[in-house]
Every structure is written in C-alpha cells, then in structure tokens.
Design a protein around this motif. Structure first.
Motif, PDB file in Angstrom:
ATOM      1  N   VAL A  93      -5.640  -5.332   5.127  1.00  0.00           N
ATOM      2  CA  VAL A  93      -6.732  -5.578   6.075  1.00  0.00           C
ATOM      3  C   VAL A  93      -6.239  -5.401   7.507  1.00  0.00           C
ATOM      4  CG1 VAL A  93      -8.367  -7.290   6.928  1.00  0.00           C
ATOM      5  CG2 VAL A  93      -7.887  -7.142   4.475  1.00  0.00           C
ATOM      6  N   ALA A  94      -5.005  -5.841   7.769  1.00  0.00           N
ATOM      7  CA  ALA A  94      -4.475  -5.780   9.135  1.00  0.00           C
ATOM      8  C   ALA A  94      -4.043  -4.378   9.531  1.00  0.00           C
ATOM      9  CB  ALA A  94      -3.301  -6.751   9.272  1.00  0.00           C
ATOM     10  N   LEU A  95      -3.357  -3.671   8.642  1.00  0.00           N
ATOM     11  CA  LEU A  95      -2.722  -2.407   9.019  1.00  0.00           C
ATOM     12  C   LEU A  95      -3.318  -1.184   8.336  1.00  0.00           C
ATOM     13  CD1 LEU A  95       1.013  -3.590   8.869  1.00  0.00           C
ATOM     14  CD2 LEU A  95      -0.564  -3.657  10.814  1.00  0.00           C
ATOM     15  N   GLY A  96      -4.184  -1.402   7.349  1.00  0.00           N
ATOM     16  CA  GLY A  96      -4.700  -0.269   6.601  1.00  0.00           C
ATOM     17  C   GLY A  96      -3.613   0.275   5.681  1.00  0.00           C
ATOM     18  N   THR A  97      -3.680   1.566   5.386  1.00  0.00           N
ATOM     19  CA  THR A  97      -2.680   2.198   4.521  1.00  0.00           C
ATOM     20  C   THR A  97      -1.404   2.458   5.317  1.00  0.00           C
ATOM     21  OG1 THR A  97      -4.444   3.257   3.233  1.00  0.00           O
ATOM     22  CG2 THR A  97      -2.201   4.145   3.005  1.00  0.00           C
ATOM     23  N   VAL A  98      -0.284   1.995   4.786  1.00  0.00           N
ATOM     24  CA  VAL A  98       1.010   2.177   5.454  1.00  0.00           C
ATOM     25  C   VAL A  98       1.948   2.915   4.508  1.00  0.00           C
ATOM     26  CG1 VAL A  98       0.772   0.154   6.932  1.00  0.00           C
ATOM     27  CG2 VAL A  98       1.766  -0.094   4.659  1.00  0.00           C
ATOM     28  N   ALA A 128       5.073   2.154   3.817  1.00  0.00           N
ATOM     29  CA  ALA A 128       5.856   1.219   3.012  1.00  0.00           C
ATOM     30  C   ALA A 128       5.241  -0.165   3.130  1.00  0.00           C
ATOM     31  CB  ALA A 128       7.314   1.207   3.458  1.00  0.00           C
ATOM     32  N   SER A 129       4.544  -0.604   2.071  1.00  0.00           N
ATOM     33  CA  SER A 129       3.923  -1.928   2.071  1.00  0.00           C
ATOM     34  C   SER A 129       4.973  -2.980   1.726  1.00  0.00           C
ATOM     35  CB  SER A 129       2.795  -1.970   1.045  1.00  0.00           C
ATOM     36  OG  SER A 129       3.335  -1.838  -0.264  1.00  0.00           O
ATOM     37  N   ILE A 130       4.569  -4.229   1.770  1.00  0.00           N
ATOM     38  CA  ILE A 130       5.525  -5.279   1.414  1.00  0.00           C
ATOM     39  C   ILE A 130       5.906  -5.171  -0.064  1.00  0.00           C
ATOM     40  CG2 ILE A 130       4.722  -6.846   3.219  1.00  0.00           C
ATOM     41  CD1 ILE A 130       3.262  -8.435   1.038  1.00  0.00           C
TER      42      ILE A 130
END
Length: 587
Positions: free
Chosen positions: A483-488, A490-492
């Motif tokens: 929700v905060a960053l959209g598609t990144v 490398a996610s957590i």
C-alpha cells in the motif's frame, strides 16, 4: 503375490499381446521378394512425414538381449546392419553382423519347402552390401528394422514371419535360437509358477522406463561371477521358466507403452493394473486410478461417469456409495520403476484392494485441502513434485522423494519428512509460497504431526499458535508495504522471509520499525483507509503474540509459519473487495 507372478497373471488377461515366442517391435521397412529371391519392392511402413516418421509396431519372432562381441541375429527380421550389412554408423562392423544373419538363416532354412522361406534363403545367397543403392534402397532405410514378405502377399499385410510354415519352424527353434554355445539353458523349478521346465538364462529387456537405456533394461539379471553362486550361470541363480519370463516381460512392456496403465511420478515410471472377475470392473478401476494421478486431465473422463464419480470422491463421499462394485472384490497392483544403469530399480510395489486405495486417496485429497485452492483445481501429483525441484524441472526432483511420497499416499502412512525440508528449502530459495506448497505443508502437519487445529484449511483468526501468528504478521507487514510503496523490486518477503521464518527474534523488530515507516507513508498517500485496515490487522495479530518473539523456529514451526503467511496474504480477494469499496466511498 510377487511382482513377477502378478505380471505373469496379468498377461493372460491382456488383449492383443504377442503370443509366446513373439514380441512387439518397431518395424520401418518391408522387403518384398519374388519366389526366385529377387527383390520386387522395398516399402516404407513408417507413418508421418520428414524426420518425424514413426515405425510401425508389429508382432515378430521375439527379440532378445545381445551383449558381448558375438553378433546374434533375430529370426526373419532385424536392422539393416544384420540383414543387409549396411549402417549409417561407422564402426558398427555391419559386414560381420550380416554374415551372422546369413549363416544362421542358411543353417535353419536348409531343406525347407515353403516358397517364402526358400525365397529368403535365395535372397541371402545372392545379396551383397554393394547392391544397396538408390532408388530401390533409400538412404533413410539404414539402421531401421526390416521384415520380409512375398510380393503377392504384401498388400494383404501378410509377412514372411506370419506364414504358417515360418511359425511352425519358429516354435521348434525358438528356445535354442538365442542361446550362446556353452551357455545353454537348463531345467528346473520355476520360482514364479512352481512348474518344472526350461529355465530362462536371460530375460527380455524392459523398455519405456523414463531415463533408462532406450534398448531396454533388466529387472532380473546376473552378468558377473560376483553375483553368481553354486556354479549357476546368469538366470539359473533365480530360476524363472521361459514361459513365465516371457509373460511378465511382455505384460510389463505392454503396460509401459499404454498411457491407460502408466503414469510418471518424478523419476518413477509407474504402471498399474487391476484384477477382477469382471473385465469391465477392472477397466473402471484402472480408469479411476489414472484419473487420480494423470499428468494431463482427459476431457472425456472428466466429463463422463468416472469424472463425476471422481468429483464426488473429492467431496468426501466414500467409494462404496459411488461405485459399490469397485469397493470390494477388485485387487489392484501398482509398480514404480526407475533407471539404475543397465538395470531397473523398484521404487515401490503395492498390492491391495482397490476400495482401500480409494480411501487412502480420499484421505490424501483431504490432507492437501487449502483455501484459497490452486487455480487448476486438483493438480496432478507431478505438479506438486515440481514445486520441490530447482527451476520447477521434473528431472530436478530430489531422488527417491517421488517414490516415497507415492507409497505414503497409496498406503495411508506418514509422508516422507524429506518433503517438509525440501518444500521449506525451496520457499527460502525463491520466496514463492503458493497453494501447492501450502497444501503440502498442511498435509505434513496434519498427517505426520497430528496438528489439525494448528494447520487449518483456511484462515483461522482464532489460531493462537505463535508460529502461525508470526506468518500472518509477516504477510500483513508485506501488504502494508504494498500500500505504501506499490510494486517494488525487492519486497520484505524477498529480503527477510528466510530469516524471519527461522529466527524471528532477530528479524521482526527490524520489520516493525520498517512497518512504522510504511504506515506513515501509506496514510499520507492516496489510500489512507486501506492503510488503516491493514494497520488494524497487524494490531489484532500482535495482541495474540507472546511478549517476546521466539529465538528460533523448528522445521515444524516453519511449516506453520508458511501456512499462516499463505492464509493471511492470499485473502487478497477480501482485501481487494475492501479496497474497491473504500475507493468508491472516497469518490
């Protein structure tokens, strides 16, 4: 009943199998002869076009293994190196092989009165490899298997080996034809039938096992002195009669060549057959088993009676209430074979009542149940196994895992623990947690560890197990990041899943600090209500967790962690519906 005895018994029920002394072989060309031995025509029997031409399957006098340096021909047929002395492969010693074919047939055919056999003898007397030239002899004929026919009988598909005189002659010489001088077969009591008679020195090759030699491999063989005892040679060490050896090999080769009796489970080529007083009931049992594990769903089966019954079984209805005739009185056999150099390895062998197998399959389906389910409904077993392999390739499935798992499914015993370690290793390696992997983890937790309450089918918000809650928490933190960053890139999950699932005490404090940053950014963005929704999820989960995070999680707990993650993260349908509702309200 032993494997060989079961196969020998199955031979007597199989339609269209070769009679004793014959085998089904791939034949590419037929040489048509006139009565004087001259060649009338050469006909290509293969089907298809270009390089994809497929030889025709034909019942001919039985083939046999030809190890060693002494060339031994087949009777009335063989490849071009033996029949004509020509080959596309250099160093094949084609002339020596052709001499062996000619001399053996000269000796056997001398004095025969049948016109066809006399024509073959005359052809061999006048043939020289120098005569092999186009257009009569096409170059693509080299190394193909050949048969002979009289020109007037070729159009009726009557070949030389089909003539009554040829069959009578073969019945007289078959037992001696394949023998090597000095190694003649003896007599004894057959271990399969208990009858006294000629013992098979060597057994027919088993063909069609994935990964094995294309020429075939053996189940029973003794080819070195170290494996022999009491002066016995080759097959005398495990005496099986010629008739029983022929029957079991013929039946097994027929099953391996028929998709109705064969499935591939990892590296195990698996064949199966039923034994019932009613042939139609046996066929129905085989169709059921094929539908359970088939690699590609058969549209006809899925839409027909078997497909309907299969669907009812998967909904938990017992087989006795669906097909009473199959539930009792049907004996079922399953054999898994894998390559092992020139021999075959028995991965698993199972003999049981079909009704009990059906019950074990229904239990397997129940164990693997997961919500949300796989997109394809009920995937075949190989799709699950592919999830344990590097790059998802079948050849990378860990050795023995497929056979051990298949045995556990069919017998209702605990699943191999290597499955748990392998699935968790693949999740840590590629970060993929899908329905197939979650289903396998749940099945292991339910059957092996009796943790039904801690391994629910769908999201269970009342489940207080710390490992399950930590998996849910990790998924909720990842959703907040989305929700905060959209598609990144490398996610957590990409960065921290492996460490979080194994050593949560070291990783979750960092993740919670990142979460605060993600939450602030999300609340200031264009989806503040959605951010609040996931913040509430995180808070609800945190309340149920113990005061301190566990220092480490066992493999068992890592399985629960993955299951909790899957349930929480893939409730996306509900989350997406909420997101759409919030957006509409904002507008």
């Amino acid at each position: 009943m032993s494997i060989l005895a079961s196969l020998a018994k199955a031979y007597d029920r199989l339609p269209n199998v070769p009679p004793f002394g014959f085998s089904t072989e791939k034949i590419g060309f037929v040489i048509s002869l006139n009565e004087d031995g001259s060649v009338a025509s050469v006909t290509d029997l293969r089907d298809g076009t270009g390089k994809k031409k497929v030889p025709r399957l034909m019942q001919v006098p039985a083939s046999f293994k030809r190890p060693g340096t002494t060339p031994r021909p087949f009777f009335l047929w063989d490849n071009t190196a033996f029949v004509l002395g020509v080959s596309a492969t250099e160093g094949k010693d084609a002339q020596r092989r052709q001499n062996a074919f000619r001399d053996a047939h000269r000796r056997i055919l001398s004095g025969v009165s049948d016109p066809g056999l006399r024509a073959l003898s005359r052809f061999l007397d006048g043939w020289s490899p120098d005569l092999f030239a186009s257009p009569l002899w096409p170059d693509e004929m080299k190394d193909q298997n050949l048969v002979f026919a009289m020109e007037r009988e070729r159009r009726q598909h009557v070949y030389l080996h089909d003539r009554p005189a040829a069959r009578d002659l073969w019945s007289e010489i078959a037992a001696k034809w394949k023998e090597v001088p000095g190694k003649e077969a003896g007599e004894g009591v057959c271990l399969v039938t208990g009858n006294f008679g000629p013992i098979a020195r060597t057994h027919a090759a088993i063909k069609g096992v994935w990964g094995a030699q294309t020429a075939g491999a053996s189940i029973v063989s003794f080819n070195e002195e170290a494996y022999e005892s009491y002066g016995h040679i080759q097959g005398d060490n495990a005496p099986v009669s010629e008739a029983a050896a022929f029957k079991y090999a013929t039946a097994l080769n027929a099953f391996l060549a028929d998709d109705r009796h064969r499935i591939q489970i990892g590296d195990a080529s698996t064949v199966f057959w039923a034994d019932a007083s009613d042939a139609q009931v046996a066929e129905a049992a085989e169709s059921f088993f094929n539908a359970w594990f088939a690699s590609q769903p058969d549209e006809g089966i899925e839409a027909g009676k078997v497909g309907d019954a299969l669907g009812r079984m998967r909904r938990g209805i017992p087989l006795k209430d669906i097909e009473p005739k199959l539930a009792e009185g049907v004996r079922f056999y399953v054999l898994g074979l894998a390559p092992n150099a020139a021999r075959l390895s028995i991965r698993f062998w199972l003999e049981d009542d079909f009704g009990r197998l059906a019950g074990n399959y229904a239990r397997f389906v129940s164990d693997m149940a997961i919500e949300p389910p796989p997109r394809d409904g009920y995937p075949p077993l190989w799709r699950y196994l592919a999830e344990t392999a590097v790059l998802g390739k079948r050849e990378n499935v860990p050795p023995n895992l497929a056979g051990e798992w298949m045995r556990a499914i069919l017998t209702g015993t605990p699943y191999p623990l290597t499955l748990l370690a392998t699935v968790l290793m693949r999740i840590r390696a590629d970060g993929e947690i899908n329905a197939l992997r979650a289903g396998m983890l749940r099945a292991l937790l339910v059957r092996n560890f009796k943790r039904e309450k801690e391994a629910p089918v769908a999201l269970d918000i009342k489940n207080k197990d710390p490992a399950y809650l930590l998996g849910r928490l990790f998924a909720a933190l990842e959703r907040m990041q989305e929700v905060a960053l959209g598609t990144v890139k490398a996610s957590i999950r990409d960065k921290f899943y492996g460490a979080a699932s194994a050593t949560p005490q070291r990783v979750f404090p960092l993740l919670l600090r990142l979460h605060q940053h993600h939450r602030d950014k999300a609340e200031k963005g264009d989806k503040p209500r959605l951010a609040g929704y996931f913040a509430n999820q995180i808070a609800e989960i945190m309340v149920e967790l113990p005061p301190t995070f566990p220092a480490t999680l066992s493999l068992l707990d890592q399985g629960k962690f993955a299951l909790g993650y899957y349930h929480q993260f893939y409730r996306r349908k509900a989350d997406q519906d909420l997101e759409e509702t919030l957006e509409e309200a904002a507008q």
